[in-house]
Scaffold this motif. Structure first.
Motif, PDB file in Angstrom:
ATOM      1  N   ASN A 145       0.878  -1.231   0.147  1.00  0.00           N
ATOM      2  CA  ASN A 145      -0.177  -0.131   0.051  1.00  0.00           C
ATOM      3  C   ASN A 145       0.858   1.231  -0.126  1.00  0.00           C
ATOM      4  O   ASN A 145       1.026   1.996   0.947  1.00  0.00           O
ATOM      5  N   PRO A 146       1.458   1.668  -1.071  1.00  0.00           N
ATOM      6  CA  PRO A 146       2.417   2.758  -1.098  1.00  0.00           C
ATOM      7  C   PRO A 146       1.582   3.994  -1.156  1.00  0.00           C
ATOM      8  O   PRO A 146       0.389   4.087  -1.704  1.00  0.00           O
ATOM      9  N   CYS A 147       2.094   4.798  -0.556  1.00  0.00           N
ATOM     10  CA  CYS A 147       1.709   6.270  -0.482  1.00  0.00           C
ATOM     11  C   CYS A 147       1.496   7.007  -1.904  1.00  0.00           C
ATOM     12  O   CYS A 147       2.239   6.686  -2.808  1.00  0.00           O
ATOM     13  N   ALA A 148       0.491   7.820  -2.070  1.00  0.00           N
ATOM     14  CA  ALA A 148      -0.115   8.237  -3.528  1.00  0.00           C
ATOM     15  C   ALA A 148       1.031   9.253  -3.934  1.00  0.00           C
ATOM     16  O   ALA A 148       1.415   9.268  -5.196  1.00  0.00           O
ATOM     17  N   LYS A 149       1.650  10.089  -2.737  1.00  0.00           N
ATOM     18  CA  LYS A 149       2.585  10.930  -3.038  1.00  0.00           C
ATOM     19  C   LYS A 149       4.037  10.411  -3.669  1.00  0.00           C
ATOM     20  O   LYS A 149       4.494  10.810  -4.800  1.00  0.00           O
ATOM     21  N   LYS A 202       3.325   9.078  -7.255  1.00  0.00           N
ATOM     22  CA  LYS A 202       3.627  10.024  -8.241  1.00  0.00           C
ATOM     23  C   LYS A 202       4.934  10.456  -8.653  1.00  0.00           C
ATOM     24  O   LYS A 202       5.362  10.930  -9.789  1.00  0.00           O
ATOM     25  N   GLY A 203       5.774  10.410  -7.680  1.00  0.00           N
ATOM     26  CA  GLY A 203       6.976  11.048  -7.895  1.00  0.00           C
ATOM     27  C   GLY A 203       8.007   9.847  -8.541  1.00  0.00           C
ATOM     28  O   GLY A 203       8.850  10.449  -8.883  1.00  0.00           O
ATOM     29  N   LYS A 204       7.554   8.688  -8.522  1.00  0.00           N
ATOM     30  CA  LYS A 204       8.351   7.744  -9.238  1.00  0.00           C
ATOM     31  C   LYS A 204       8.077   7.731 -10.610  1.00  0.00           C
ATOM     32  O   LYS A 204       7.431   8.275 -11.267  1.00  0.00           O
ATOM     33  N   HIS A 205       9.189   7.044 -11.370  1.00  0.00           N
ATOM     34  CA  HIS A 205       9.089   6.943 -12.969  1.00  0.00           C
ATOM     35  C   HIS A 205       7.908   6.034 -13.360  1.00  0.00           C
ATOM     36  O   HIS A 205       7.471   5.195 -12.665  1.00  0.00           O
ATOM     37  N   LYS A 206       7.430   6.330 -14.410  1.00  0.00           N
ATOM     38  CA  LYS A 206       6.227   5.892 -14.910  1.00  0.00           C
ATOM     39  C   LYS A 206       6.171   4.613 -14.937  1.00  0.00           C
ATOM     40  O   LYS A 206       5.123   3.743 -14.883  1.00  0.00           O
ATOM     41  N   LEU A 207       7.495   3.695 -15.168  1.00  0.00           N
ATOM     42  CA  LEU A 207       7.674   2.506 -15.423  1.00  0.00           C
ATOM     43  C   LEU A 207       8.018   1.825 -13.931  1.00  0.00           C
ATOM     44  O   LEU A 207       7.670   0.425 -13.963  1.00  0.00           O
ATOM     45  N   LYS A 208       8.454   2.661 -12.943  1.00  0.00           N
ATOM     46  CA  LYS A 208       8.485   1.970 -11.739  1.00  0.00           C
ATOM     47  C   LYS A 208       7.699   1.937 -10.713  1.00  0.00           C
ATOM     48  O   LYS A 208       7.807   1.670  -9.606  1.00  0.00           O
ATOM     49  N   ARG A 209       6.454   2.441 -10.940  1.00  0.00           N
ATOM     50  CA  ARG A 209       5.331   2.585 -10.418  1.00  0.00           C
ATOM     51  C   ARG A 209       4.719   1.007 -10.080  1.00  0.00           C
ATOM     52  O   ARG A 209       5.031   0.222 -10.748  1.00  0.00           O
ATOM     53  N   MET A 210       4.141   0.683  -9.041  1.00  0.00           N
ATOM     54  CA  MET A 210       3.361  -0.466  -8.705  1.00  0.00           C
ATOM     55  C   MET A 210       2.388  -0.783  -9.854  1.00  0.00           C
ATOM     56  O   MET A 210       2.485  -1.902 -10.438  1.00  0.00           O
ATOM     57  N   ILE A 211       1.601  -0.054 -10.249  1.00  0.00           N
ATOM     58  CA  ILE A 211       1.054  -0.041 -11.601  1.00  0.00           C
ATOM     59  C   ILE A 211       1.308   0.983 -12.581  1.00  0.00           C
ATOM     60  O   ILE A 211       1.085   2.299 -12.257  1.00  0.00           O
ATOM     61  N   GLN A 212       1.776   0.570 -13.602  1.00  0.00           N
ATOM     62  CA  GLN A 212       2.422   1.443 -14.635  1.00  0.00           C
ATOM     63  C   GLN A 212       1.338   2.427 -15.179  1.00  0.00           C
ATOM     64  O   GLN A 212       0.418   1.826 -15.659  1.00  0.00           O
TER      65      GLN A 212
END
Length: 112
Positions: free
Chosen positions: A37-41, A44-54
């Motif tokens: 359950n990562p924080c939304a903030k 959003k700061g992560k790279h678009k491919l490194k997010r839990m859901i791209q």
């Protein structure tokens, strides 16, 4: 005497055997962050491919012209100057990433 000490030490530490973790040690290990359950903030700061859901960083938006109040659909990362259809006022100008809206223009993010 020396042979006995060497035998005791060799039983305690053997670099070739894997370290075994007891069940109580395994359950006491705690994470500093919640990976499920990562924080939304943070997401959003992560790279678009490194997010839990791209998900992409770009979006379409409705931009309202400050002069004639006409609404025009503009891509967030537009690479060309976008002009108003009625009065030819510049709505946004390209930059390296996000397009920069001119002063007085309001926008609303389009919903899918």
């Amino acid at each position: 005497f020396w042979l006995k000490a060497v035998a005791i030490l060799s039983k305690r530490y053997n670099p070739h055997t894997p370290h075994r973790v007891s069940e109580s040690e395994r359950t006491s290990i705690a994470m500093d962050i919640d990976l499920l359950n990562p924080c939304a903030k943070e997401e959003k700061g992560k790279h678009k491919l490194k997010r839990m859901i791209q998900s992409p960083n770009s979006f379409f938006m409705d931009v309202k012209c400050p002069g004639c109040l006409q609404i025009t659909t503009v891509f967030s990362h537009a690479q060309t100057v976008v002009l108003c259809g009625n009065c030819n006022v510049m709505l946004c100008q390209p930059t390296g990433g996000l397009a920069r809206l001119t002063e007085g223009c309001s926008f609303r993010r389009k919903v899918e």
